[in-house]
Write a protein that holds these residues in place. Structure first.
Motif, PDB file in Angstrom:
ATOM      1  N   THR A  25     -83.889   2.703  48.234  1.00 15.30           N
ATOM      2  CA  THR A  25     -85.237   3.183  47.969  1.00 15.30           C
ATOM      3  C   THR A  25     -85.804   3.682  49.284  1.00 15.30           C
ATOM      4  OG1 THR A  25     -86.196   0.990  48.346  1.00 15.30           O
ATOM      5  CG2 THR A  25     -85.648   1.564  46.062  1.00 15.30           C
ATOM      6  N   SER A  26     -86.929   4.360  49.227  1.00 15.15           N
ATOM      7  CA  SER A  26     -87.575   4.799  50.468  1.00 15.15           C
ATOM      8  C   SER A  26     -89.062   4.543  50.357  1.00 15.15           C
ATOM      9  CB  SER A  26     -87.299   6.278  50.734  1.00 15.15           C
ATOM     10  OG  SER A  26     -87.837   7.088  49.719  1.00 15.15           O
ATOM     11  N   ARG A  27     -89.688   4.345  51.514  1.00 19.82           N
ATOM     12  CA  ARG A  27     -91.144   4.204  51.537  1.00 19.82           C
ATOM     13  C   ARG A  27     -91.663   4.467  52.940  1.00 19.82           C
ATOM     14  NH1 ARG A  27     -91.992  -2.274  50.810  1.00 19.82           N
ATOM     15  NH2 ARG A  27     -91.252  -2.833  52.843  1.00 19.82           N
ATOM     16  N   ARG A  28     -92.908   4.930  52.975  1.00 18.13           N
ATOM     17  CA  ARG A  28     -93.566   5.207  54.254  1.00 18.13           C
ATOM     18  C   ARG A  28     -93.913   3.886  54.927  1.00 18.13           C
ATOM     19  NH1 ARG A  28     -96.400  10.269  55.021  1.00 18.13           N
ATOM     20  NH2 ARG A  28     -95.742  11.711  53.392  1.00 18.13           N
ATOM     21  N   MET A  29     -93.597   3.802  56.201  1.00 19.86           N
ATOM     22  CA  MET A  29     -93.967   2.629  56.980  1.00 19.86           C
ATOM     23  C   MET A  29     -93.858   2.945  58.462  1.00 19.86           C
ATOM     24  SD  MET A  29     -90.543   0.428  55.905  1.00 19.86           S
ATOM     25  CE  MET A  29     -91.458  -1.025  55.915  1.00 19.86           C
ATOM     26  N   PHE A  30     -94.747   2.351  59.242  1.00 15.51           N
ATOM     27  CA  PHE A  30     -94.770   2.515  60.702  1.00 15.51           C
ATOM     28  C   PHE A  30     -94.787   3.978  61.129  1.00 15.51           C
ATOM     29  CE2 PHE A  30     -92.036  -1.292  59.827  1.00 15.51           C
ATOM     30  CZ  PHE A  30     -93.010  -2.238  60.078  1.00 15.51           C
ATOM     31  N   GLY A  31     -95.396   4.843  60.348  1.00  9.37           N
ATOM     32  CA  GLY A  31     -95.460   6.255  60.690  1.00  9.37           C
ATOM     33  C   GLY A  31     -94.193   7.018  60.374  1.00  9.37           C
ATOM     34  N   GLY A  32     -93.197   6.349  59.803  1.00  7.49           N
ATOM     35  CA  GLY A  32     -91.938   6.996  59.450  1.00  7.49           C
ATOM     36  C   GLY A  32     -91.681   6.855  57.963  1.00  7.49           C
ATOM     37  N   LEU A  33     -90.500   7.282  57.557  1.00  2.00           N
ATOM     38  CA  LEU A  33     -90.062   7.091  56.184  1.00  2.00           C
ATOM     39  C   LEU A  33     -88.829   6.203  56.241  1.00  2.00           C
ATOM     40  CD1 LEU A  33     -90.515   7.785  53.178  1.00  2.00           C
ATOM     41  CD2 LEU A  33     -88.834   9.632  53.487  1.00  2.00           C
ATOM     42  N   GLY A  34     -89.001   4.964  55.774  1.00  2.00           N
ATOM     43  CA  GLY A  34     -87.917   3.990  55.818  1.00  2.00           C
ATOM     44  C   GLY A  34     -87.044   4.082  54.590  1.00  2.00           C
ATOM     45  N   PHE A  35     -85.750   3.921  54.796  1.00  2.00           N
ATOM     46  CA  PHE A  35     -84.780   3.903  53.710  1.00  2.00           C
ATOM     47  C   PHE A  35     -84.254   2.482  53.608  1.00  2.00           C
ATOM     48  CE2 PHE A  35     -85.199   8.263  54.838  1.00  2.00           C
ATOM     49  CZ  PHE A  35     -85.068   8.944  53.639  1.00  2.00           C
ATOM     50  N   MET A  36     -84.545   1.893  52.445  1.00  2.00           N
ATOM     51  CA  MET A  36     -84.232   0.497  52.203  1.00  2.00           C
ATOM     52  C   MET A  36     -82.953   0.387  51.377  1.00  2.00           C
ATOM     53  SD  MET A  36     -87.209  -0.294  53.462  1.00  2.00           S
ATOM     54  CE  MET A  36     -87.625  -1.971  53.097  1.00  2.00           C
ATOM     55  N   VAL A  37     -82.160  -0.641  51.670  1.00  2.00           N
ATOM     56  CA  VAL A  37     -80.977  -0.966  50.883  1.00  2.00           C
ATOM     57  C   VAL A  37     -81.140  -2.409  50.441  1.00  2.00           C
ATOM     58  CG1 VAL A  37     -78.469  -1.190  50.876  1.00  2.00           C
ATOM     59  CG2 VAL A  37     -79.547   0.676  52.154  1.00  2.00           C
ATOM     60  N   GLU A  38     -81.249  -2.614  49.136  1.00  2.00           N
ATOM     61  CA  GLU A  38     -81.481  -3.942  48.565  1.00  2.00           C
ATOM     62  C   GLU A  38     -82.684  -4.626  49.242  1.00  2.00           C
ATOM     63  OE1 GLU A  38     -80.009  -4.592  45.885  1.00  2.00           O
ATOM     64  OE2 GLU A  38     -78.281  -3.264  45.994  1.00  2.00           O
ATOM     65  N   GLY A  39     -83.707  -3.830  49.572  1.00  2.00           N
ATOM     66  CA  GLY A  39     -84.942  -4.360  50.135  1.00  2.00           C
ATOM     67  C   GLY A  39     -84.987  -4.463  51.643  1.00  2.00           C
ATOM     68  N   HIS A  40     -83.888  -4.198  52.323  1.00  2.00           N
ATOM     69  CA  HIS A  40     -83.849  -4.245  53.793  1.00  2.00           C
ATOM     70  C   HIS A  40     -83.845  -2.822  54.338  1.00  2.00           C
ATOM     71  CE1 HIS A  40     -82.898  -8.537  54.014  1.00  2.00           C
ATOM     72  NE2 HIS A  40     -82.015  -8.336  53.058  1.00  2.00           N
ATOM     73  N   MET A  41     -84.714  -2.552  55.315  1.00  2.00           N
ATOM     74  CA  MET A  41     -84.709  -1.219  55.905  1.00  2.00           C
ATOM     75  C   MET A  41     -83.442  -1.048  56.737  1.00  2.00           C
ATOM     76  SD  MET A  41     -87.603   1.090  57.759  1.00  2.00           S
ATOM     77  CE  MET A  41     -87.872   0.078  59.189  1.00  2.00           C
ATOM     78  N   ALA A  42     -82.686   0.003  56.419  1.00  2.00           N
ATOM     79  CA  ALA A  42     -81.450   0.305  57.132  1.00  2.00           C
ATOM     80  C   ALA A  42     -81.681   1.353  58.211  1.00  2.00           C
ATOM     81  CB  ALA A  42     -80.381   0.792  56.153  1.00  2.00           C
ATOM     82  N   VAL A  43     -82.416   2.400  57.863  1.00  2.00           N
ATOM     83  CA  VAL A  43     -82.738   3.482  58.794  1.00  2.00           C
ATOM     84  C   VAL A  43     -84.113   4.025  58.446  1.00  2.00           C
ATOM     85  CG1 VAL A  43     -80.335   4.187  59.198  1.00  2.00           C
ATOM     86  CG2 VAL A  43     -81.637   5.269  57.367  1.00  2.00           C
ATOM     87  N   ALA A  44     -84.680   4.774  59.370  1.00  2.00           N
ATOM     88  CA  ALA A  44     -85.960   5.429  59.102  1.00  2.00           C
ATOM     89  C   ALA A  44     -86.024   6.737  59.872  1.00  2.00           C
ATOM     90  CB  ALA A  44     -87.125   4.535  59.513  1.00  2.00           C
TER      91      ALA A  44
END
Length: 112
Positions: A22-41
């Motif tokens: 999934t992805s969501r905006r956070m910390f001024g970036g767009l985070g890409f989450m895998v099973e709820g953990h941010m992997a990259v942004a």
């Protein structure tokens, strides 16, 4: 400061078909989450934030294009900031995205 939308699209393309993303905006970036953990942004200016095993981070830091991520002036253990030029080609971007995904896949799924 807004995140780099071109980089975000490229990350999305790399992760296309990866389960649990999934992805969501956070910390001024767009985070890409895998099973709820941010992997990259996707950060600003084409920079990529990568979650990594802290044991691997030191070996990957080169002091030029790959550096420890800092939050509020302090190093964030297990996070790297990869400069845009280091992920300018798709092969290098895939390498870093794969590193982030591989690490978070070792973590238990986030409970909601």
């Amino acid at each position: 400061m807004a995140y780099d939308e071109v980089l975000a699209r490229r990350i999305h393309d790399v992760l296309d078909g990866e389960p649990g993303v999934t992805s969501r905006r956070m910390f001024g970036g767009l985070g890409f989450m895998v099973e709820g953990h941010m992997a990259v942004a996707a950060g600003s200016s084409g920079s990529l934030m990568v979650r990594a095993d802290p044991a691997d981070c030191e070996a990957w830091v080169d002091g030029a294009s790959v550096n420890p991520m800092e939050m509020r002036g302090r190093p964030a253990a297990g996070w790297l900031l990869v400069a845009g030029e280091a992920v300018a080609d798709d092969e290098r971007l895939r390498l870093w995205v794969d590193r982030g995904v591989a690490f978070v896949r070792t973590l238990p799924p986030e409970e909601h």
